[in-house]
Scaffold this motif. Sequence first.
Motif, PDB file in Angstrom:
ATOM      1  N   ARG A  90     -36.762   3.194 -36.781  1.00  0.00           N
ATOM      2  CA  ARG A  90     -37.142   2.120 -37.704  1.00  0.00           C
ATOM      3  C   ARG A  90     -36.789   0.758 -37.117  1.00  0.00           C
ATOM      4  NH1 ARG A  90     -36.130  -1.328 -41.699  1.00  0.00           N
ATOM      5  NH2 ARG A  90     -33.876  -1.233 -41.662  1.00  0.00           N
ATOM      6  N   SER A  91     -37.801  -0.104 -37.065  1.00  0.00           N
ATOM      7  CA  SER A  91     -37.586  -1.493 -36.641  1.00  0.00           C
ATOM      8  C   SER A  91     -37.125  -2.297 -37.853  1.00  0.00           C
ATOM      9  CB  SER A  91     -38.879  -2.083 -36.086  1.00  0.00           C
ATOM     10  OG  SER A  91     -39.255  -1.391 -34.922  1.00  0.00           O
ATOM     11  N   PRO A  92     -36.417  -3.417 -37.647  1.00  0.00           N
ATOM     12  CA  PRO A  92     -35.870  -4.175 -38.777  1.00  0.00           C
ATOM     13  C   PRO A  92     -36.895  -4.564 -39.843  1.00  0.00           C
ATOM     14  CG  PRO A  92     -34.933  -4.969 -36.727  1.00  0.00           C
ATOM     15  CD  PRO A  92     -35.999  -3.977 -36.358  1.00  0.00           C
ATOM     16  N   ASP A  93     -38.111  -4.894 -39.452  1.00  0.00           N
ATOM     17  CA  ASP A  93     -39.120  -5.331 -40.426  1.00  0.00           C
ATOM     18  C   ASP A  93     -40.055  -4.208 -40.865  1.00  0.00           C
ATOM     19  OD1 ASP A  93     -38.113  -7.903 -40.294  1.00  0.00           O
ATOM     20  OD2 ASP A  93     -39.489  -8.499 -38.692  1.00  0.00           O
ATOM     21  N   GLN A  94     -39.726  -2.982 -40.519  1.00  0.00           N
ATOM     22  CA  GLN A  94     -40.617  -1.863 -40.796  1.00  0.00           C
ATOM     23  C   GLN A  94     -40.278  -1.190 -42.119  1.00  0.00           C
ATOM     24  OE1 GLN A  94     -40.525   0.919 -37.556  1.00  0.00           O
ATOM     25  NE2 GLN A  94     -42.723   1.239 -37.695  1.00  0.00           N
ATOM     26  N   SER A  95     -41.306  -0.774 -42.833  1.00  0.00           N
ATOM     27  CA  SER A  95     -41.140  -0.098 -44.113  1.00  0.00           C
ATOM     28  C   SER A  95     -40.687   1.343 -43.902  1.00  0.00           C
ATOM     29  CB  SER A  95     -42.470  -0.117 -44.871  1.00  0.00           C
ATOM     30  OG  SER A  95     -42.460   0.843 -45.905  1.00  0.00           O
ATOM     31  N   THR A  96     -39.551   1.694 -44.495  1.00  0.00           N
ATOM     32  CA  THR A  96     -39.066   3.067 -44.432  1.00  0.00           C
ATOM     33  C   THR A  96     -40.043   3.999 -45.129  1.00  0.00           C
ATOM     34  OG1 THR A  96     -36.784   2.278 -44.382  1.00  0.00           O
ATOM     35  CG2 THR A  96     -37.104   4.564 -45.004  1.00  0.00           C
ATOM     36  N   LEU A  97     -40.631   3.559 -46.211  1.00  0.00           N
ATOM     37  CA  LEU A  97     -41.583   4.384 -46.953  1.00  0.00           C
ATOM     38  C   LEU A  97     -42.809   4.717 -46.098  1.00  0.00           C
ATOM     39  CD1 LEU A  97     -42.230   5.807 -49.583  1.00  0.00           C
ATOM     40  CD2 LEU A  97     -43.220   3.674 -50.417  1.00  0.00           C
ATOM     41  N   ASP A  98     -43.329   3.736 -45.353  1.00  0.00           N
ATOM     42  CA  ASP A  98     -44.478   4.006 -44.482  1.00  0.00           C
ATOM     43  C   ASP A  98     -44.128   5.041 -43.417  1.00  0.00           C
ATOM     44  OD1 ASP A  98     -46.023   2.186 -45.881  1.00  0.00           O
ATOM     45  OD2 ASP A  98     -45.862   0.591 -44.367  1.00  0.00           O
ATOM     46  N   LEU A  99     -42.945   4.919 -42.833  1.00  0.00           N
ATOM     47  CA  LEU A  99     -42.511   5.885 -41.823  1.00  0.00           C
ATOM     48  C   LEU A  99     -42.344   7.269 -42.443  1.00  0.00           C
ATOM     49  CD1 LEU A  99     -39.942   3.711 -39.875  1.00  0.00           C
ATOM     50  CD2 LEU A  99     -42.131   4.554 -39.020  1.00  0.00           C
ATOM     51  N   GLN A 100     -41.774   7.325 -43.638  1.00  0.00           N
ATOM     52  CA  GLN A 100     -41.597   8.612 -44.315  1.00  0.00           C
ATOM     53  C   GLN A 100     -42.938   9.253 -44.632  1.00  0.00           C
ATOM     54  OE1 GLN A 100     -39.051   7.480 -47.587  1.00  0.00           O
ATOM     55  NE2 GLN A 100     -37.207   7.975 -46.439  1.00  0.00           N
ATOM     56  N   MET A 116     -44.134  -4.484 -32.323  1.00  0.00           N
ATOM     57  CA  MET A 116     -43.604  -4.557 -30.967  1.00  0.00           C
ATOM     58  C   MET A 116     -42.124  -4.172 -31.036  1.00  0.00           C
ATOM     59  SD  MET A 116     -44.223  -5.064 -27.813  1.00  0.00           S
ATOM     60  CE  MET A 116     -45.754  -5.951 -27.669  1.00  0.00           C
ATOM     61  N   PRO A 117     -41.685  -3.216 -30.209  1.00  0.00           N
ATOM     62  CA  PRO A 117     -40.294  -2.771 -30.293  1.00  0.00           C
ATOM     63  C   PRO A 117     -39.303  -3.829 -29.803  1.00  0.00           C
ATOM     64  CG  PRO A 117     -41.445  -1.624 -28.534  1.00  0.00           C
ATOM     65  CD  PRO A 117     -42.460  -2.471 -29.238  1.00  0.00           C
ATOM     66  N   THR A 118     -38.097  -3.758 -30.345  1.00  0.00           N
ATOM     67  CA  THR A 118     -37.003  -4.627 -29.913  1.00  0.00           C
ATOM     68  C   THR A 118     -36.328  -4.013 -28.680  1.00  0.00           C
ATOM     69  OG1 THR A 118     -35.395  -3.462 -31.274  1.00  0.00           O
ATOM     70  CG2 THR A 118     -36.561  -5.326 -32.303  1.00  0.00           C
ATOM     71  N   LEU A 119     -35.394  -4.733 -28.096  1.00  0.00           N
ATOM     72  CA  LEU A 119     -34.654  -4.242 -26.934  1.00  0.00           C
ATOM     73  C   LEU A 119     -33.952  -2.921 -27.242  1.00  0.00           C
ATOM     74  CD1 LEU A 119     -33.425  -4.527 -24.089  1.00  0.00           C
ATOM     75  CD2 LEU A 119     -31.612  -5.921 -25.145  1.00  0.00           C
ATOM     76  N   PHE A 120     -33.188  -2.872 -28.356  1.00  0.00           N
ATOM     77  CA  PHE A 120     -32.436  -1.658 -28.689  1.00  0.00           C
ATOM     78  C   PHE A 120     -33.383  -0.489 -28.964  1.00  0.00           C
ATOM     79  CE2 PHE A 120     -28.380  -3.951 -30.370  1.00  0.00           C
ATOM     80  CZ  PHE A 120     -28.103  -4.393 -29.094  1.00  0.00           C
ATOM     81  N   HIS A 121     -34.479  -0.764 -29.648  1.00  0.00           N
ATOM     82  CA  HIS A 121     -35.485   0.262 -29.943  1.00  0.00           C
ATOM     83  C   HIS A 121     -36.029   0.837 -28.628  1.00  0.00           C
ATOM     84  CE1 HIS A 121     -39.105   1.523 -32.549  1.00  0.00           C
ATOM     85  NE2 HIS A 121     -39.350   1.971 -31.342  1.00  0.00           N
ATOM     86  N   SER A 122     -36.386  -0.042 -27.705  1.00  0.00           N
ATOM     87  CA  SER A 122     -36.958   0.401 -26.427  1.00  0.00           C
ATOM     88  C   SER A 122     -35.955   1.200 -25.603  1.00  0.00           C
ATOM     89  CB  SER A 122     -37.449  -0.801 -25.621  1.00  0.00           C
ATOM     90  OG  SER A 122     -38.527  -1.421 -26.276  1.00  0.00           O
ATOM     91  N   ARG A 123     -34.714   0.720 -25.550  1.00  0.00           N
ATOM     92  CA  ARG A 123     -33.688   1.458 -24.804  1.00  0.00           C
ATOM     93  C   ARG A 123     -33.464   2.841 -25.406  1.00  0.00           C
ATOM     94  NH1 ARG A 123     -28.855  -2.905 -24.199  1.00  0.00           N
ATOM     95  NH2 ARG A 123     -29.597  -3.991 -22.336  1.00  0.00           N
ATOM     96  N   LEU A 124     -33.342   2.873 -26.726  1.00  0.00           N
ATOM     97  CA  LEU A 124     -33.103   4.153 -27.392  1.00  0.00           C
ATOM     98  C   LEU A 124     -34.257   5.114 -27.122  1.00  0.00           C
ATOM     99  CD1 LEU A 124     -31.698   6.124 -29.243  1.00  0.00           C
ATOM    100  CD2 LEU A 124     -32.570   4.833 -31.206  1.00  0.00           C
ATOM    101  N   GLN A 125     -35.467   4.620 -27.225  1.00  0.00           N
ATOM    102  CA  GLN A 125     -36.643   5.455 -27.002  1.00  0.00           C
ATOM    103  C   GLN A 125     -36.618   6.052 -25.582  1.00  0.00           C
ATOM    104  OE1 GLN A 125     -40.159   3.182 -27.818  1.00  0.00           O
ATOM    105  NE2 GLN A 125     -41.445   4.981 -28.030  1.00  0.00           N
ATOM    106  N   GLU A 160     -55.627   1.666 -27.939  1.00  0.00           N
ATOM    107  CA  GLU A 160     -54.482   2.025 -27.091  1.00  0.00           C
ATOM    108  C   GLU A 160     -53.783   0.796 -26.526  1.00  0.00           C
ATOM    109  OE1 GLU A 160     -53.490   4.942 -27.348  1.00  0.00           O
ATOM    110  OE2 GLU A 160     -55.318   5.872 -28.087  1.00  0.00           O
ATOM    111  N   ALA A 161     -54.188  -0.402 -26.964  1.00  0.00           N
ATOM    112  CA  ALA A 161     -53.518  -1.625 -26.522  1.00  0.00           C
ATOM    113  C   ALA A 161     -52.052  -1.566 -26.958  1.00  0.00           C
ATOM    114  CB  ALA A 161     -54.208  -2.842 -27.130  1.00  0.00           C
ATOM    115  N   SER A 162     -51.218  -2.338 -26.312  1.00  0.00           N
ATOM    116  CA  SER A 162     -49.804  -2.347 -26.662  1.00  0.00           C
ATOM    117  C   SER A 162     -49.504  -3.507 -27.601  1.00  0.00           C
ATOM    118  CB  SER A 162     -48.971  -2.481 -25.391  1.00  0.00           C
ATOM    119  OG  SER A 162     -47.604  -2.451 -25.700  1.00  0.00           O
ATOM    120  N   PRO A 163     -48.844  -3.259 -28.703  1.00  0.00           N
ATOM    121  CA  PRO A 163     -48.528  -1.948 -29.246  1.00  0.00           C
ATOM    122  C   PRO A 163     -49.780  -1.238 -29.783  1.00  0.00           C
ATOM    123  CG  PRO A 163     -47.675  -3.680 -30.687  1.00  0.00           C
ATOM    124  CD  PRO A 163     -48.301  -4.343 -29.504  1.00  0.00           C
ATOM    125  N   ALA A 164     -49.720   0.076 -29.812  1.00  0.00           N
ATOM    126  CA  ALA A 164     -50.867   0.904 -30.182  1.00  0.00           C
ATOM    127  C   ALA A 164     -51.265   0.716 -31.649  1.00  0.00           C
ATOM    128  CB  ALA A 164     -50.533   2.375 -29.936  1.00  0.00           C
TER     129      ALA A 164
END
Length: 178
Positions: free
Chosen positions: A105-115, A37-46, A20-24
Amino acid sequence: MQSPSTTNSLDAFLQQPNIEASPAWEFIHGHAQQKLMPTLFHSRLQRNLVNAINNQTQVYEAIQELRCIIPPLSPVPDIVVVKSDRLSNEDGPLQGSPDWLIEIRSPDQSTLDLQNKILHCLSNGTQLAWLIDIQRQQIWVWENQELPLVFAGTDRLPTLENISDFTVEGIIAMTQQR
């Protein structure tokens, strides 16, 4: 921080310290992996999207970063929306799939993994899933077992029950809301 011990068992993973450490840490297809670790825009949107959903409903509750136990996986979606009566009075993870799952989706994150995470949840009871791509300003939407549709611009997004009035433009604008 050290990674949880390598294991291919969900039960063994859940017993590891620091998941449960950050990020989980998530347990996906037999492997422990730490979320980015989320970016500024990711965190705001969330934050802003959770608040916008919760302001519209008492039937559901939107929650950030809640661990889900969906054997044999343990994902930690960016946002889960769960019928309030499914939430326990005990502290802990959500047992089962959320009703609505939202990944950003974060810039360096795999879309396939999220899907793959989304498809696992959909095959285990999730009714609605969004995959938000801030950079491309589009949102992939899955409803039940249907193929995803891609929404952009002023497109109105499907939601659960009486939660409404979300467009892609409105969602993307939440990245700028302070």
